[in-house]
Design an enzyme around this catalytic site. Structure first.
Site, PDB file in Angstrom:
ATOM      1  N   SER A  95       0.736  -1.344  -0.010  1.00 37.67           N
ATOM      2  CA  SER A  95      -0.032  -0.087   0.079  1.00 37.67           C
ATOM      3  C   SER A  95       0.800   1.264  -0.072  1.00 37.67           C
ATOM      4  O   SER A  95       2.019   1.129   0.531  1.00 37.67           O
ATOM      5  CB  SER A  95      -0.869  -0.028   1.235  1.00 37.67           C
ATOM      6  OG  SER A  95      -1.192   1.292   1.489  1.00 37.67           O
ATOM      7  N   LYS A 100       2.480  -3.628   5.860  1.00 31.24           N
ATOM      8  CA  LYS A 100       2.487  -3.490   4.440  1.00 31.24           C
ATOM      9  C   LYS A 100       4.125  -3.229   3.954  1.00 31.24           C
ATOM     10  O   LYS A 100       4.358  -3.618   2.877  1.00 31.24           O
ATOM     11  CB  LYS A 100       1.691  -2.536   3.698  1.00 31.24           C
ATOM     12  CG  LYS A 100      -0.098  -2.584   3.801  1.00 31.24           C
ATOM     13  CD  LYS A 100      -0.236  -3.776   3.023  1.00 31.24           C
ATOM     14  CE  LYS A 100      -1.707  -3.982   2.592  1.00 31.24           C
ATOM     15  NZ  LYS A 100      -2.109  -5.174   2.002  1.00 31.24           N
ATOM     16  N   TYR A 118      -1.062  -0.874  10.245  1.00 30.96           N
ATOM     17  CA  TYR A 118      -1.439  -1.014   8.696  1.00 30.96           C
ATOM     18  C   TYR A 118      -0.064  -0.769   7.789  1.00 30.96           C
ATOM     19  O   TYR A 118       0.289  -1.794   7.139  1.00 30.96           O
ATOM     20  CB  TYR A 118      -2.278  -0.039   7.946  1.00 30.96           C
ATOM     21  CG  TYR A 118      -2.847  -0.579   6.640  1.00 30.96           C
ATOM     22  CD1 TYR A 118      -3.723  -1.605   6.435  1.00 30.96           C
ATOM     23  CD2 TYR A 118      -2.547   0.232   5.688  1.00 30.96           C
ATOM     24  CE1 TYR A 118      -4.260  -1.521   5.214  1.00 30.96           C
ATOM     25  CE2 TYR A 118      -2.737  -0.036   4.452  1.00 30.96           C
ATOM     26  CZ  TYR A 118      -3.730  -0.908   4.219  1.00 30.96           C
ATOM     27  OH  TYR A 118      -4.077  -0.961   2.859  1.00 30.96           O
TER      28      TYR A 118
END
Ligand SMILES: NC(=O)c1ccc[n+]([C@@H]2O[C@H](COP(=O)([O-])OP(=O)(O)OC[C@H]3O[C@@H](n4cnc5c(N)ncnc54)[C@H](O)[C@@H]3O)[C@@H](O)[C@H]2O)c1
Length: 271
Positions: A152, A168, A164
């Site tokens: 991402s 990633k 997150y």
């Protein structure tokens, strides 16, 4: 278009959004696909859609984070569809919070789904992939196998995404290591970092709409206000969000024989 005829793919989180579009794209190029999702009905619907279109597919519902799931997913491909050539680590969701408001449980959940689950899936696939490559090389044949890991653009520093983005970014490191380890087995391992793609995860909310869900027992806020969505859209060169099909196109490129000499790369797919 049947450049992937005879190949077997597994795509995690392919009941919706980008994963679904990637599974349909791979199937349209001739690959047989194992569809996975937390939501069994969504996974089955995508498998049914592929079969109805004349392709080969089956559903393997389940949580990618659950111990033992990776082995079951790999076995579904090998026992159910006759091999394993393409692995797409796509399943994911986002839980946000500024760092001071991020409990261990939230951070760990993001690492689990975006990093630990892909690691376990690649580990579970290793024995089959390594022995198949050896057997094929000894027979003077074979082909490149492909891994595509979904990262991402948040790794560049999206506010509120510590867990997150860490997951990633870790996935990019894992991509590079497995590219090194599996090069001799002729496996290409690459990552795609998506920018804003219009899926239920972030598509703009209508007036008064909320799209909050409970994922694995925790509240997940889906969707953006139209103002925020428009602001993020305005930041790329095309001034718009990508479609799931455009995102799937990038995954597909890394699965084709045309990309056989590209490995260990991270591509931003962000307009
Ligand atoms: N949409 C974007 O703008 C965007 C941007 C960057 C990265 N991504 C990444 O792309 C991937 C796909 O996201 P999307 O936008 O298509 O979202 P989506 O919500 O439309 O689809 C994700 C699918 O994954 C499934 N899933 C989630 N957790 C799972 C688990 N533990 N086990 C099995 N299935 C699980 C969900 O049920 C859902 O069907 C995710 O990894 C996401 O982080 C998306």
């Amino acid at each position: 278009m049947n450049g992937l005829a005879g190949r077997v793919a597994i795509v995690s989180g392919s009941g919706n959004g980008i994963g679904r579009a990637a599974a349909l794209k791979l199937a349209s190029a001739g690959a047989a696909v194992v569809i996975n999702d937390l939501d069994p009905a969504a996974a089955q619907a995508v498998a049914d859609e592929i079969v109805a279109g004349g392709g080969r597919a089956l559903a393997c519902a389940g949580n990618v984070v659950e111990p033992g799931f990776a082995e079951r997913f790999v076995a579904a491909a090998i026992d159910g569809l006759g091999g394993l050539d393409i692995i797409v680590n796509n399943a994911g969701y986002a839980r946000h919070g500024m760092v001071q408001n991020t409990p261990d449980e939230l951070f760990d959940a993001m690492i689990d789904v975006h990093l630990t689950a892909p690691f376990r899936l690649l580990r579970a696939a290793a024995p089959f992939i390594r022995s198949a490559a050896k057997r094929e090389a000894a027979a003077g044949g074979g082909h490149h196998r492909k891994v595509v890991n979904v990262s991402s653009g948040s790794i560049r520093g999206a506010i509120g995404h510590s867990g997150y983005a860490a997951g990633k970014m870790g996935l990019v490191g894992l991509t590079n290591v497995i590219a090194s380890e599996w090069g001799p087995s002729r496996v290409n391992v690459n990552a795609v970092a998506f920018g804003l793609i219009r899926t239920r995860m972030n598509a703009p909310l209508a007036e008064g709409e909320t799209r909050n869900e409970t994922v694995l027992g925790a509240p997940v806020v889906m969707g953006m206000t139209p103002e925020r969505f428009a602001d993020v859209e305005s930041r790329n060169h095309f001034g718009r969000a990508g479609t799931p099909e455009e995102a799937a196109g990038a995954i597909y490129l890394f699965c084709t024989p045309e990309s056989d000499f590209i490995t260990g790369q991270l591509i931003y797919v962000s307009g």
